[in-house]
Write a protein that holds these residues in place. Structure first.
Motif: not given
Length: 302
Positions: A154-180
């Motif tokens: 979940a930590g890697m996933a959230l960091a990847a979403a932050q990086r993608l946002r900074d790079r292109t602004g793109a995001q998935p439909s939703r981010i689900v974090l389990i015991s992150p």
């Protein structure tokens, strides 16, 4: 009050010595050394092939599994990033969750078996995870794209979403974090009291695993600990945590900081439940999995 089955499972986890894996820095280093000598398998169980079309490709040095429902077009797609303290491979509870996402949500699930620490450090893994996420979003092959990570994943996933946002602004439909696990400094003042009741996790070993994953970066670098990054511009978040998880402080801080940045957060905190409970064979885990399936189906309808 947790269910009787949940309480019994917590007792069984303690009796089985699950917490010893992270009891000390020495225990973590010994586990890493043993994994280097005898690498664990990350192969999916054969039973998954009876309900899903399973294939494997490589993204650089990463094996990436692709599981899709048999006989029907996927309704949505999922990038699933597994946990394990950054030092452990995919295990059966992960594959059981993936099976649920394929069969009940009718999702195509992409599962990277990323390089583990200390070879796989945050500066190497997060960009690859962001590229995988970007590719899924851009492909638009089915419905929406849901990013799911559990624990370290979940930590890697959230960091990847932050990086993608900074790079292109793109995001998935939703981010689900389990015991992150989102703050590898393990510095929250409430963690000492929670740790005493945690049947699975212990801070000394987590600190060492975090140090190995950080590599040359500081453990509070947002690429390592995305709790220290910005949440503005991220997709809506769903978070599952239990109060017998030393990492529940990360979830609570995420809730506070993300909402302060204007991000929608659906938050589930289960009293008396341990780390990773949505992956466990308990009633509360079943309810969490049902909710995740609903979220994926909602993404498919967008």
């Amino acid at each position: 009050m947790p269910s009787l089955r949940s309480r019994a499972l917590s007792v069984a986890l303690i009796a089985a010595g699950r917490r010893r894996r992270f009891a000390s820095a020495e225990a973590v280093r010994a586990r890493v050394a043993e994994s280097a000598r005898r690498p664990a398998s990350h192969l999916p169980p054969r039973s998954l092939g009876r309900v899903a079309e399973v294939s494997r490709t490589f993204v650089g040095a990463w094996p990436v599994y692709d599981a899709s429902p048999r006989g029907v077009e996927p309704a949505a797609q999922v990038l699933y990033v597994h946990g394990g303290g950054y030092i452990n491979e995919l295990v059966r509870p992960h594959w059981a969750m993936i099976r649920t996402l394929v069969t009940e949500a009718q999702a195509r699930v992409v599962v990277p078996a990323y390089i583990l620490a200390p070879r796989g450090t945050a500066d190497r893994t997060v960009p690859v995870a962001a590229d995988l996420l970007s590719g899924l979003i851009a492909s638009g092959e089915a419905g929406g794209t849901v990013l799911i990570g559990d624990a370290a994943g979940a930590g890697m996933a959230l960091a990847a979403a932050q990086r993608l946002r900074d790079r292109t602004g793109a995001q998935p439909s939703r981010i689900v974090l389990i015991s992150p696990w989102l703050d590898l400094t393990m510095s929250h003042p409430d963690q000492a009291a929670i740790e005493a009741a945690d049947p699975v996790q212990a801070r000394p070993g987590l600190l060492e695993a975090g140090r190995l994953y950080a590599g040359t970066l500081a453990t509070d670098d947002p690429q390592v600990s995305p709790l220290h990054g910005s949440f503005a511009g991220l997709a809506p978040l769903t978070v599952f945590t239990g109060t017998r998880d030393v990492l529940t402080t990360d979830s609570r801080e995420l809730l506070r900081r993300a909402r302060a940045d204007g991000i929608e957060v659906e938050f589930h905190e289960e009293p008396g439940l341990p780390h990773g409970y949505p992956l466990l064979p308990v009633p509360e885990g079943r309810a969490a999995r049902d909710r995740i399936v609903e979220l994926i189906r909602s993404a498919a309808d967008e």
